[in-house]
Design a protein around this motif. Structure first.
Motif, mmCIF file in Angstrom:
data_model
loop_
_atom_site.group_PDB
_atom_site.id
_atom_site.type_symbol
_atom_site.label_atom_id
_atom_site.label_comp_id
_atom_site.label_asym_id
_atom_site.label_seq_id
_atom_site.Cartn_x
_atom_site.Cartn_y
_atom_site.Cartn_z
ATOM 1 N N ASP A 70 1.073 -1.185 -0.166
ATOM 2 C CA ASP A 70 -0.130 0.008 0.123
ATOM 3 C C ASP A 70 0.850 1.258 -0.125
ATOM 4 O OD1 ASP A 70 -2.453 -1.207 0.007
ATOM 5 O OD2 ASP A 70 -2.242 -1.664 2.116
ATOM 6 N N HIS A 71 0.716 2.223 -0.901
ATOM 7 C CA HIS A 71 1.147 3.543 -1.023
ATOM 8 C C HIS A 71 0.175 4.437 -1.313
ATOM 9 C CE1 HIS A 71 4.698 6.019 -1.035
ATOM 10 N NE2 HIS A 71 4.032 6.667 -2.193
ATOM 11 N N ASN A 72 -0.172 5.564 -0.262
ATOM 12 C CA ASN A 72 -1.078 6.650 -0.571
ATOM 13 C C ASN A 72 -2.288 6.134 -1.357
ATOM 14 O OD1 ASN A 72 0.874 8.377 0.399
ATOM 15 N ND2 ASN A 72 1.789 8.811 -1.578
ATOM 16 N N GLY A 73 -2.952 5.109 -0.591
ATOM 17 C CA GLY A 73 -4.178 4.718 -1.133
ATOM 18 C C GLY A 73 -4.151 3.705 -2.365
ATOM 19 N N GLY A 74 -2.807 3.586 -2.804
ATOM 20 C CA GLY A 74 -2.899 2.699 -4.086
ATOM 21 C C GLY A 74 -2.113 1.679 -3.782
ATOM 22 N N ARG A 75 -1.755 0.803 -4.878
ATOM 23 C CA ARG A 75 -0.812 -0.533 -4.822
ATOM 24 C C ARG A 75 0.471 -0.237 -5.563
ATOM 25 N NH1 ARG A 75 -1.937 -3.681 -0.594
ATOM 26 N NH2 ARG A 75 -0.579 -5.283 -1.579
ATOM 27 N N TRP A 76 1.569 -0.350 -5.071
ATOM 28 C CA TRP A 76 2.587 -0.438 -5.885
ATOM 29 C C TRP A 76 3.885 -1.515 -5.633
ATOM 30 C CZ3 TRP A 76 3.265 4.062 -8.613
ATOM 31 C CH2 TRP A 76 2.366 4.968 -8.715
ATOM 32 N N HIS A 77 4.798 -1.439 -6.444
ATOM 33 C CA HIS A 77 5.789 -2.406 -6.114
ATOM 34 C C HIS A 77 7.209 -1.927 -6.265
ATOM 35 C CE1 HIS A 77 7.796 -6.357 -7.121
ATOM 36 N NE2 HIS A 77 8.540 -5.797 -8.119
ATOM 37 N N ASN A 78 8.124 -2.802 -5.274
ATOM 38 C CA ASN A 78 9.327 -2.399 -5.446
ATOM 39 C C ASN A 78 10.053 -3.696 -5.273
ATOM 40 O OD1 ASN A 78 9.843 -2.807 -2.591
ATOM 41 N ND2 ASN A 78 9.327 -0.570 -2.353
ATOM 42 N N PHE A 79 11.344 -3.538 -5.623
ATOM 43 C CA PHE A 79 12.263 -5.024 -5.275
ATOM 44 C C PHE A 79 11.986 -5.703 -4.034
ATOM 45 C CE2 PHE A 79 14.512 -2.812 -8.972
ATOM 46 C CZ PHE A 79 14.040 -3.585 -10.055
ATOM 47 N N SER A 80 11.774 -5.042 -3.059
ATOM 48 C CA SER A 80 11.702 -5.681 -1.602
ATOM 49 C C SER A 80 10.400 -6.250 -1.419
ATOM 50 C CB SER A 80 11.906 -4.722 -0.513
ATOM 51 O OG SER A 80 10.762 -3.509 -0.569
ATOM 52 N N ASP A 81 9.374 -6.082 -2.415
ATOM 53 C CA ASP A 81 7.945 -6.792 -2.311
ATOM 54 C C ASP A 81 8.092 -8.130 -3.086
ATOM 55 O OD1 ASP A 81 6.656 -4.677 -1.205
ATOM 56 O OD2 ASP A 81 6.540 -3.731 -3.145
ATOM 57 N N GLY A 82 9.120 -8.549 -3.543
ATOM 58 C CA GLY A 82 9.369 -9.874 -4.158
ATOM 59 C C GLY A 82 8.876 -10.167 -5.542
ATOM 60 N N GLU A 83 9.595 -11.132 -6.212
ATOM 61 C CA GLU A 83 9.196 -11.319 -7.623
ATOM 62 C C GLU A 83 9.349 -12.855 -7.709
ATOM 63 O OE1 GLU A 83 10.718 -7.583 -10.113
ATOM 64 O OE2 GLU A 83 12.159 -8.867 -9.175
ATOM 65 N N ALA A 84 8.318 -13.347 -8.517
ATOM 66 C CA ALA A 84 8.492 -14.770 -8.918
ATOM 67 C C ALA A 84 8.028 -15.303 -10.285
ATOM 68 C CB ALA A 84 7.554 -15.585 -7.838
ATOM 69 N N ARG A 85 8.823 -16.273 -10.963
ATOM 70 C CA ARG A 85 8.229 -16.534 -12.248
ATOM 71 C C ARG A 85 8.003 -18.041 -12.625
ATOM 72 N NH1 ARG A 85 12.136 -14.688 -17.251
ATOM 73 N NH2 ARG A 85 10.744 -12.926 -17.152
ATOM 74 N N GLY A 86 7.354 -18.424 -13.287
ATOM 75 C CA GLY A 86 7.083 -19.613 -14.045
ATOM 76 C C GLY A 86 7.051 -19.666 -15.403
ATOM 77 N N LYS A 87 7.549 -20.920 -15.749
ATOM 78 C CA LYS A 87 7.545 -21.154 -17.269
ATOM 79 C C LYS A 87 6.911 -22.604 -17.222
ATOM 80 C CE LYS A 87 11.490 -18.467 -18.568
ATOM 81 N NZ LYS A 87 12.947 -18.681 -19.221
ATOM 82 N N ALA A 88 5.882 -22.716 -18.345
ATOM 83 C CA ALA A 88 5.347 -24.247 -18.368
ATOM 84 C C ALA A 88 4.647 -23.973 -19.748
ATOM 85 C CB ALA A 88 4.367 -24.269 -17.237
ATOM 86 N N ALA A 89 4.203 -25.240 -20.247
ATOM 87 C CA ALA A 89 3.585 -25.354 -21.358
ATOM 88 C C ALA A 89 2.256 -24.680 -21.626
ATOM 89 C CB ALA A 89 3.149 -26.861 -21.620
#
Length: 140
Positions: free
Chosen positions: A102-121
């Motif tokens: 949460d940031h000023n009433g909205g949703r934001w992302h930065n590197f500390s929030d985490g990231e994940a990837r999936g690759k599949a068929a």
């Protein structure tokens, strides 16, 4: 092979994988005295699928995560969002998800929030893999 590795190696929808995913997230079905994890231990995956299909109960209530993008979306941890979902005809899919804050009433992302990837068929399988990785990140 971990559930995520099995998802990424799958060539398409798979009810056994749906059961494995349900066990991984700790799904407990209303009216059933055992969790999916306990049932997998008791019956094994193949036996659980066969038993459930023959009595048409437990398996019917496990979402079709590996088929449906809507079902796979329910695997995302609270506050996580899809950043990218690539779907090219005849090619594997890739899904990137990010944690938000949460940031000023909205949703934001930065590197500390985490990231994940999936690759599949398929897109649903890629989203399942990314969502399960996000759960690992979110749970530390």
């Amino acid at each position: 092979m971990t559930p995520i590795e099995r998802i990424e190696a799958a060539t398409g929808p798979d009810r056994e994988l749906d059961c494995l995913i349900a066990a991984e997230i700790g799904l407990h079905i209303d009216g059933c005295r055992h969790s999916i994890s306990e049932m997998l231990t008791m019956f094994g995956i193949g036996s659980l699928v066969e038993t459930s299909m023959s009595n048409n109960s437990v398996l019917k209530t496990i979402p079709s995560y590996t088929v449906s993008i809507d079902a796979a979306l329910t695997l995302l941890p609270e506050g996580w969002a899809i950043d990218r979902l690539n779907m090219w005809p005849g090619a594997p899919s890739c899904c990137d998800v990010v944690g938000t804050h949460d940031h000023n009433g909205g949703r934001w992302h930065n590197f500390s929030d985490g990231e994940a990837r999936g690759k599949a068929a398929t897109p649903a399988l890629a989203l399942c893999a990314a969502a399960l990785r996000a759960r690992e990140v979110a749970n530390g």
